[in-house]
Design a protein around this motif. Structure first.
Motif, PDB file in Angstrom:
ATOM      1  N   MET A  61     136.133 -40.623  -1.475  1.00 35.81           N
ATOM      2  CA  MET A  61     136.017 -40.767  -0.021  1.00 35.81           C
ATOM      3  C   MET A  61     135.797 -39.401   0.642  1.00 35.81           C
ATOM      4  N   GLN A  62     136.543 -38.414   0.201  1.00 36.25           N
ATOM      5  CA  GLN A  62     136.406 -37.078   0.795  1.00 36.25           C
ATOM      6  C   GLN A  62     134.980 -36.546   0.623  1.00 36.25           C
ATOM      7  N   ALA A  63     134.418 -36.746  -0.560  1.00 35.58           N
ATOM      8  CA  ALA A  63     133.064 -36.257  -0.810  1.00 35.58           C
ATOM      9  C   ALA A  63     132.075 -36.900   0.158  1.00 35.58           C
ATOM     10  N   HIS A  64     132.229 -38.211   0.409  1.00 34.32           N
ATOM     11  CA  HIS A  64     131.352 -38.915   1.347  1.00 34.32           C
ATOM     12  C   HIS A  64     131.456 -38.296   2.736  1.00 34.32           C
ATOM     13  N   GLU A  65     132.696 -38.015   3.185  1.00 34.06           N
ATOM     14  CA  GLU A  65     132.884 -37.408   4.516  1.00 34.06           C
ATOM     15  C   GLU A  65     132.240 -36.030   4.578  1.00 34.06           C
ATOM     16  N   ASP A  66     132.368 -35.262   3.509  1.00 36.78           N
ATOM     17  CA  ASP A  66     131.753 -33.934   3.469  1.00 36.78           C
ATOM     18  C   ASP A  66     130.239 -34.024   3.550  1.00 36.78           C
ATOM     19  N   VAL A  67     129.653 -34.975   2.855  1.00 32.53           N
ATOM     20  CA  VAL A  67     128.201 -35.158   2.889  1.00 32.53           C
ATOM     21  C   VAL A  67     127.764 -35.525   4.303  1.00 32.53           C
ATOM     22  N   GLN A  68     128.490 -36.421   4.957  1.00 34.49           N
ATOM     23  CA  GLN A  68     128.141 -36.824   6.311  1.00 34.49           C
ATOM     24  C   GLN A  68     128.247 -35.636   7.278  1.00 34.49           C
ATOM     25  N   LYS A  69     129.274 -34.790   7.096  1.00 33.81           N
ATOM     26  CA  LYS A  69     129.424 -33.590   7.935  1.00 33.81           C
ATOM     27  C   LYS A  69     128.264 -32.619   7.687  1.00 33.81           C
ATOM     28  N   PHE A  70     127.871 -32.473   6.433  1.00 33.02           N
ATOM     29  CA  PHE A  70     126.756 -31.592   6.081  1.00 33.02           C
ATOM     30  C   PHE A  70     125.462 -32.072   6.742  1.00 33.02           C
ATOM     31  N   ILE A  71     125.207 -33.377   6.664  1.00 29.73           N
ATOM     32  CA  ILE A  71     124.006 -33.947   7.286  1.00 29.73           C
ATOM     33  C   ILE A  71     124.063 -33.753   8.802  1.00 29.73           C
ATOM     34  N   ALA A  72     125.211 -34.044   9.400  1.00 30.41           N
ATOM     35  CA  ALA A  72     125.375 -33.869  10.851  1.00 30.41           C
ATOM     36  C   ALA A  72     125.137 -32.421  11.258  1.00 30.41           C
ATOM     37  N   HIS A  73     125.610 -31.488  10.439  1.00 34.80           N
ATOM     38  CA  HIS A  73     125.405 -30.057  10.702  1.00 34.80           C
ATOM     39  C   HIS A  73     123.912 -29.705  10.685  1.00 34.80           C
ATOM     40  N   LEU A  74     123.202 -30.185   9.680  1.00 32.01           N
ATOM     41  CA  LEU A  74     121.760 -29.908   9.595  1.00 32.01           C
ATOM     42  C   LEU A  74     121.021 -30.485  10.805  1.00 32.01           C
ATOM     43  N   VAL A  75     121.358 -31.706  11.178  1.00 29.01           N
ATOM     44  CA  VAL A  75     120.700 -32.366  12.308  1.00 29.01           C
ATOM     45  C   VAL A  75     121.013 -31.632  13.610  1.00 29.01           C
ATOM     46  N   ALA A  76     122.268 -31.213  13.782  1.00 37.84           N
ATOM     47  CA  ALA A  76     122.682 -30.553  15.020  1.00 37.84           C
ATOM     48  C   ALA A  76     122.115 -29.142  15.157  1.00 37.84           C
ATOM     49  N   ASN A  77     121.891 -28.472  14.025  1.00 36.08           N
ATOM     50  CA  ASN A  77     121.499 -27.062  14.069  1.00 36.08           C
ATOM     51  C   ASN A  77     120.017 -26.801  13.852  1.00 36.08           C
ATOM     52  N   ASN A  78     119.230 -27.856  13.719  1.00 36.75           N
ATOM     53  CA  ASN A  78     117.780 -27.713  13.568  1.00 36.75           C
ATOM     54  C   ASN A  78     117.108 -28.657  14.550  1.00 36.75           C
ATOM     55  N   LYS A  79     116.302 -28.099  15.436  1.00 41.30           N
ATOM     56  CA  LYS A  79     115.673 -28.925  16.471  1.00 41.30           C
ATOM     57  C   LYS A  79     114.777 -30.005  15.869  1.00 41.30           C
ATOM     58  N   VAL A  80     114.116 -29.674  14.768  1.00 43.13           N
ATOM     59  CA  VAL A  80     113.283 -30.654  14.060  1.00 43.13           C
ATOM     60  C   VAL A  80     113.707 -30.588  12.590  1.00 43.13           C
TER      61      VAL A  80
END
Length: 110
Positions: A1-20
């Motif tokens: 479960m923790q790994a899944h949450e980390d992956v989701q945070k990583f994806i959210a970080h990429l989406v939030a920090n890159n305009k495209v």
């Protein structure tokens, strides 16, 4: 479960920090799937800076990004933090001018 949450945070970080942000198979220099290649060419045509993540390099992200957007296929394009869609949607939005206005709005706000 923790790994899944980390992956989701990583994806959210990429989406939030890159305009495209494009999650794709391969990278912008060497797409490894026809659909990914089409989206890369459309983005290059608009001459906007964009980042990519090669989902083939990380199976957890490959599956995680599908859950993140509730979208089953790759590539997946995000503009200004908003999920746009996959190849067919990007192609359609490019044809009707919608994509250009979204890209301009997202990349103009520096």
């Amino acid at each position: 479960m923790q790994a899944h949450e980390d992956v989701q945070k990583f994806i959210a970080h990429l989406v939030a920090n890159n305009k495209v942000m494009l999650f794709m198979k391969g990278n912008k220099s060497f797409p490894q799937c026809g659909f990914s290649a089409v989206v890369v060419e459309i983005l290059k045509k608009h001459a906007v800076p964009f980042e990519t993540f090669n989902v083939l390099s990380d199976p957890a992200v490959r599956e995680g990004v599908k859950q993140f957007a509730s979208w089953p296929t790759i590539p997946q394009l995000y503009v200004g933090g908003e999920f746009i869609g996959g190849c067919d949607i990007v192609r359609e939005m490019d044809a009707n001018g919608e994509l250009e206005s979204k890209l301009k709005a997202a990349t103009a706000a520096a």
